[in-house]
Design a protein around this motif. Sequence first.
Motif, PDB file in Angstrom:
ATOM      1  N   ASP A 199      24.055  10.364  -6.677  1.00  0.00           N
ATOM      2  CA  ASP A 199      22.907   9.991  -5.831  1.00  0.00           C
ATOM      3  C   ASP A 199      23.277   9.799  -4.362  1.00  0.00           C
ATOM      4  O   ASP A 199      22.619   9.028  -3.677  1.00  0.00           O
ATOM      5  N   ASP A 201      19.013   4.647 -13.998  1.00  0.00           N
ATOM      6  CA  ASP A 201      18.765   6.016 -14.472  1.00  0.00           C
ATOM      7  C   ASP A 201      20.056   6.805 -14.676  1.00  0.00           C
ATOM      8  O   ASP A 201      20.025   8.017 -14.863  1.00  0.00           O
ATOM      9  N   HIS A 202      21.203   6.106 -14.679  1.00  0.00           N
ATOM     10  CA  HIS A 202      22.497   6.770 -14.870  1.00  0.00           C
ATOM     11  C   HIS A 202      23.294   6.167 -16.016  1.00  0.00           C
ATOM     12  O   HIS A 202      24.378   6.660 -16.336  1.00  0.00           O
ATOM     13  N   HIS A 250      19.125  12.021  -3.067  1.00  0.00           N
ATOM     14  CA  HIS A 250      18.241  11.991  -4.234  1.00  0.00           C
ATOM     15  C   HIS A 250      17.440  13.259  -4.377  1.00  0.00           C
ATOM     16  O   HIS A 250      16.975  13.597  -5.470  1.00  0.00           O
ATOM     17  N   HIS A 300      27.540   6.131 -10.917  1.00  0.00           N
ATOM     18  CA  HIS A 300      27.332   4.764 -10.468  1.00  0.00           C
ATOM     19  C   HIS A 300      26.510   4.074 -11.550  1.00  0.00           C
ATOM     20  O   HIS A 300      26.112   4.714 -12.524  1.00  0.00           O
ATOM     21  N   HIS A 321      19.407  14.748  -9.268  1.00  0.00           N
ATOM     22  CA  HIS A 321      17.953  14.566  -9.421  1.00  0.00           C
ATOM     23  C   HIS A 321      17.176  15.785  -8.920  1.00  0.00           C
ATOM     24  O   HIS A 321      15.974  15.682  -8.670  1.00  0.00           O
TER      25      HIS A 321
HETATM   26 ZN   LIG Z   1      19.510   8.077  -9.716  1.00  0.00          ZN
END
Ligand SMILES: [Zn+2]
Length: 284
Positions: free
Chosen positions: A218, A118-119, A221, A114, A264
């Motif tokens: 995600d 952070d991706h 998480h 997505h 994560h």
């Molecule tokens: Zn994330």
Amino acid sequence: MSKWRIGDVTVTKIVELEVTGGSRFILPQATLEAILPIAWMQPHFADERGRLRMSIHTFVVETPTHRIVVDTCLGNDKQNRRIPTWNERQGPFLADLAAAGYPRESIDTVLCTHLHVDHVGWNTMLANGKWVPTFPRARYLMGRVEYEHWSRPRDRADMIAVFADSVRPVYDAGLVDLVETDHRLCDEIGLVPTVGHTPGHVSVRIASRGEEALITGDFMHHPCQIAHPEWASTADADPEQGQRTRERMFGELAGTPVLVLGTHFAGATAGRIVRDGDTYRLDV
Ligand SMILES: [Zn+2]
């Protein structure tokens, strides 16, 4: 560095950032009091006080025909991020990637589960003051639904910045292929729709020689959501849909040999989901 083998496929974890505690903003229900009774959280996923351990990492998925980077973490030199420590980073991610045997020029596919901050970070890097594709020989696969969602006008400055510095430049360079949520990349790798966290969110199914794994993205998480599928992340776009997705996925995975690779998850990072009373647990 952790490595897993699924038939003819290897998966390598490259860590950009690991933290203990400070994750209440993302999972408000995961209080110390709620985490401590879940015995299997320690030592990998929480410390002895019940503080959550979390990780931001990439998985490099190598098949007989492809070299795929799944999710590209935060990146260096980025600005206007909401979390202070995510700004102006100067981490050794690319050196670590190369040291693991994967120089950036050798990557042929980048896959974003997505388009959150952070991706997508290492989709680009700063060169002579401009954001350029980090993986110049790769096709970047992004979900069509996801891309259309995030390319609409936004009012949050951080979301505008993420799209502008980490998504738009690879699109403008002609490297993006927009794919459906059930896209198949090659014999061993396919996408699985796991929406809720974002409108076009996907997980990644790996299957080879009778072995199987799933990279979560995600849709959860932290492993505490395996014990508590009803705990939504504050970043979930549609919390009810997110909970339905977790319950469906845990129901499908429980008791199977599918190796779950958490996007994560700190420490051991991977395990198998099993039934645990009226809920579930991760066997590492
Ligand atoms: Zn994330």
